[in-house]
Design an enzyme around this catalytic site. Structure first.
Site, PDB file in Angstrom:
ATOM      1  N   CYS A   1      37.842  37.690  36.885  1.00  0.00           N
ATOM      2  CA  CYS A   1      38.339  36.709  35.925  1.00  0.00           C
ATOM      3  C   CYS A   1      37.667  36.934  34.574  1.00  0.00           C
ATOM      4  O   CYS A   1      36.442  37.022  34.491  1.00  0.00           O
ATOM      5  CB  CYS A   1      38.034  35.306  36.442  1.00  0.00           C
ATOM      6  SG  CYS A   1      38.285  34.004  35.231  1.00  0.00           S
ATOM      7  N   GLU A   2      38.465  37.042  33.529  1.00  0.00           N
ATOM      8  CA  GLU A   2      37.895  37.326  32.217  1.00  0.00           C
ATOM      9  C   GLU A   2      37.170  36.120  31.607  1.00  0.00           C
ATOM     10  O   GLU A   2      36.431  36.276  30.636  1.00  0.00           O
ATOM     11  CB  GLU A   2      38.975  37.802  31.252  1.00  0.00           C
ATOM     12  CG  GLU A   2      40.014  36.770  30.881  1.00  0.00           C
ATOM     13  CD  GLU A   2      41.087  37.331  29.960  1.00  0.00           C
ATOM     14  OE1 GLU A   2      41.610  36.551  29.144  1.00  0.00           O
ATOM     15  OE2 GLU A   2      41.403  38.530  30.057  1.00  0.00           O
ATOM     16  N   HIS A   3      37.338  34.947  32.176  1.00  0.00           N
ATOM     17  CA  HIS A   3      36.697  33.761  31.608  1.00  0.00           C
ATOM     18  C   HIS A   3      35.241  33.611  32.032  1.00  0.00           C
ATOM     19  O   HIS A   3      34.408  33.180  31.249  1.00  0.00           O
ATOM     20  CB  HIS A   3      37.484  32.502  31.996  1.00  0.00           C
ATOM     21  CG  HIS A   3      38.863  32.481  31.430  1.00  0.00           C
ATOM     22  ND1 HIS A   3      39.926  31.863  32.064  1.00  0.00           N
ATOM     23  CD2 HIS A   3      39.370  33.022  30.301  1.00  0.00           C
ATOM     24  CE1 HIS A   3      41.015  32.019  31.338  1.00  0.00           C
ATOM     25  NE2 HIS A   3      40.712  32.715  30.274  1.00  0.00           N
ATOM     26  N   HIS A   4      34.951  33.943  33.308  1.00  0.00           N
ATOM     27  CA  HIS A   4      33.582  33.782  33.804  1.00  0.00           C
ATOM     28  C   HIS A   4      33.006  35.077  34.378  1.00  0.00           C
ATOM     29  O   HIS A   4      31.870  35.086  34.848  1.00  0.00           O
ATOM     30  CB  HIS A   4      33.538  32.695  34.898  1.00  0.00           C
ATOM     31  CG  HIS A   4      33.917  31.341  34.395  1.00  0.00           C
ATOM     32  ND1 HIS A   4      35.195  30.826  34.526  1.00  0.00           N
ATOM     33  CD2 HIS A   4      33.199  30.401  33.747  1.00  0.00           C
ATOM     34  CE1 HIS A   4      35.245  29.626  33.983  1.00  0.00           C
ATOM     35  NE2 HIS A   4      34.053  29.334  33.505  1.00  0.00           N
TER      36      HIS A   4
ATOM     37  N   GLN B   1      45.216  35.714  36.336  1.00  0.00           N
ATOM     38  CA  GLN B   1      46.226  36.037  37.353  1.00  0.00           C
ATOM     39  C   GLN B   1      47.637  36.021  36.786  1.00  0.00           C
ATOM     40  O   GLN B   1      48.472  36.847  37.160  1.00  0.00           O
ATOM     41  CB  GLN B   1      46.105  35.067  38.525  1.00  0.00           C
ATOM     42  CG  GLN B   1      47.046  35.402  39.679  1.00  0.00           C
ATOM     43  CD  GLN B   1      46.840  34.498  40.868  1.00  0.00           C
ATOM     44  OE1 GLN B   1      45.705  34.184  41.233  1.00  0.00           O
ATOM     45  NE2 GLN B   1      47.918  34.051  41.485  1.00  0.00           N
TER      46      GLN B   1
ATOM     47  N   HIS C   1      40.120  32.004  43.508  1.00  0.00           N
ATOM     48  CA  HIS C   1      39.252  32.273  42.366  1.00  0.00           C
ATOM     49  C   HIS C   1      37.854  31.702  42.593  1.00  0.00           C
ATOM     50  O   HIS C   1      37.695  30.495  42.754  1.00  0.00           O
ATOM     51  CB  HIS C   1      39.866  31.663  41.101  1.00  0.00           C
ATOM     52  CG  HIS C   1      41.153  32.325  40.700  1.00  0.00           C
ATOM     53  ND1 HIS C   1      41.270  33.062  39.549  1.00  0.00           N
ATOM     54  CD2 HIS C   1      42.357  32.386  41.320  1.00  0.00           C
ATOM     55  CE1 HIS C   1      42.508  33.537  39.458  1.00  0.00           C
ATOM     56  NE2 HIS C   1      43.184  33.136  40.529  1.00  0.00           N
TER      57      HIS C   1
ATOM     58  N   CYS D   1      35.579  31.363  40.510  1.00  0.00           N
ATOM     59  CA  CYS D   1      35.148  30.485  39.415  1.00  0.00           C
ATOM     60  C   CYS D   1      35.507  29.030  39.710  1.00  0.00           C
ATOM     61  O   CYS D   1      34.932  28.112  39.121  1.00  0.00           O
ATOM     62  CB  CYS D   1      35.751  30.936  38.081  1.00  0.00           C
ATOM     63  SG  CYS D   1      37.550  30.962  38.040  1.00  0.00           S
TER      64      CYS D   1
END
Length: 199
Positions: free
Chosen positions: A88-91, A130, A158, A160
Site C-alpha cells: 500500500c502506497e499510503h503506509h 487496490q 489490507h 494497514c
C-alpha cells in the site's frame, strides 16, 4: 556489490549506503539498537526485500502480452484465484489477496494463461492502491490484446486496516474493472460474476 543494489543504482542515484542509512535511521526511530546482533544485517536484508517486492517497475506489460497464439475461440477465458502480494502506497504495508481475470478473445488470437498471472504481478509489485491496480490490469490486457472485453475482480486484505488504525481483521476489499462487452452486455457480465463466485 549485491546485484540487488546494483539494479537500484542503475535505475537512480540512490546508493546502497543511502539505503542502509535510511533503514538504520528507522530502527533508531523506533527505539532499537541497530548494532545489536540480530539487526546487523537488517538494512541489507530490507533493501533486498524491497527491490524484490517492487520488481514490477522494471517489467513492461506489453512485453509479457506480446506473445499470442492462434485460437478460434471467442468464448470467455477466465483465470481465477491468482494470488498476489502488494504494498500500500499510503503506509508501505502489505496487502494480499486474489485476482480474477477474464477476457473475450478477438481476431483469432489468445494468450497463454501464465501471462495473465504475470500481468497481475507486474502491477501488484509496485506501490499501489487496490483500485488503481485493478484498473491497470484491465487496461494492459485491453490495450495489448484488443479483446472484445476484459473483466477484472480483485479481493484484498489490507494490513494497514488490520495492524493499525481501525484494526479490522478479515475485512476484505473488492474492486472491479469491466471493459467492452463485460460492461455493455448484462448476460456476459452476469456469467463472469457467477463463475468468479463458484468455488
Amino acid at each position: 556489490m549485491s546485484p540487488f543494489f546494483q539494479k537500484a543504482q542503475d535505475a537512480n542515484d540512490v546508493s546502497a549506503e543511502d539505503v542502509r542509512k535510511a533503514v538504520t535511521t528507522l530502527l533508531r526511530y523506533i527505539g532499537e539498537d541497530p548494532s545489536r546482533d540480530g539487526l546487523l544485517e537488517t538494512p541489507d536484508r530490507v533493501a533486498r526485500a524491497w527491490l524484490e517486492m517492487t520488481d514490477g517497475y522494471a517489467i513492461r506489460p506489453e512485453k509479457i502480452l506480446s506473445t499470442t497464439f492462434e485460437g478460434s475461440s471467442d468464448e470467455m477465458v477466465l483465470l481465477k484465484n491468482i494470488e498476489f502480494n502488494s504494498l500500500c502506497e499510503h503506509h508501505l504495508l502489505p496487502f494480499t489477496g486474489k485476482a480474477h481475470v477474464a477476457y473475450l478473445p478477438a481476431g483469432g488470437r489468445i494468450v497463454g494463461l501464465s501471462k495473465l498471472a504475470r500481468i497481475v504481478d507486474v502491477f501488484a509489485h509496485r506501490l499501489q492502491v487496490q483500485e488503481r491496480m485493478t484498473e491497470q490490469i484491465a487496461e494492459a490486457i485491453s490495450v495489448n490484446l484488443k479483446p472484445s472485453g476484459v473483466a477484472v475482480v480483485v479481493e484484498g486484505v489490507h494490513s494497514c486496516m488490520c495492524l493499525r488504525g481501525v484494526r479490522k481483521d478479515g475485512a476484505t476489499m473488492v474492486t472491479s474493472s469491466l471493459r467492452g462487452v463485460f460492461r455493455t452486455d448484462n448476460a456476459t457480465r452476469a456469467e463472469f460474476m457467477s463463475l468468479v463466485q463458484k468455488s
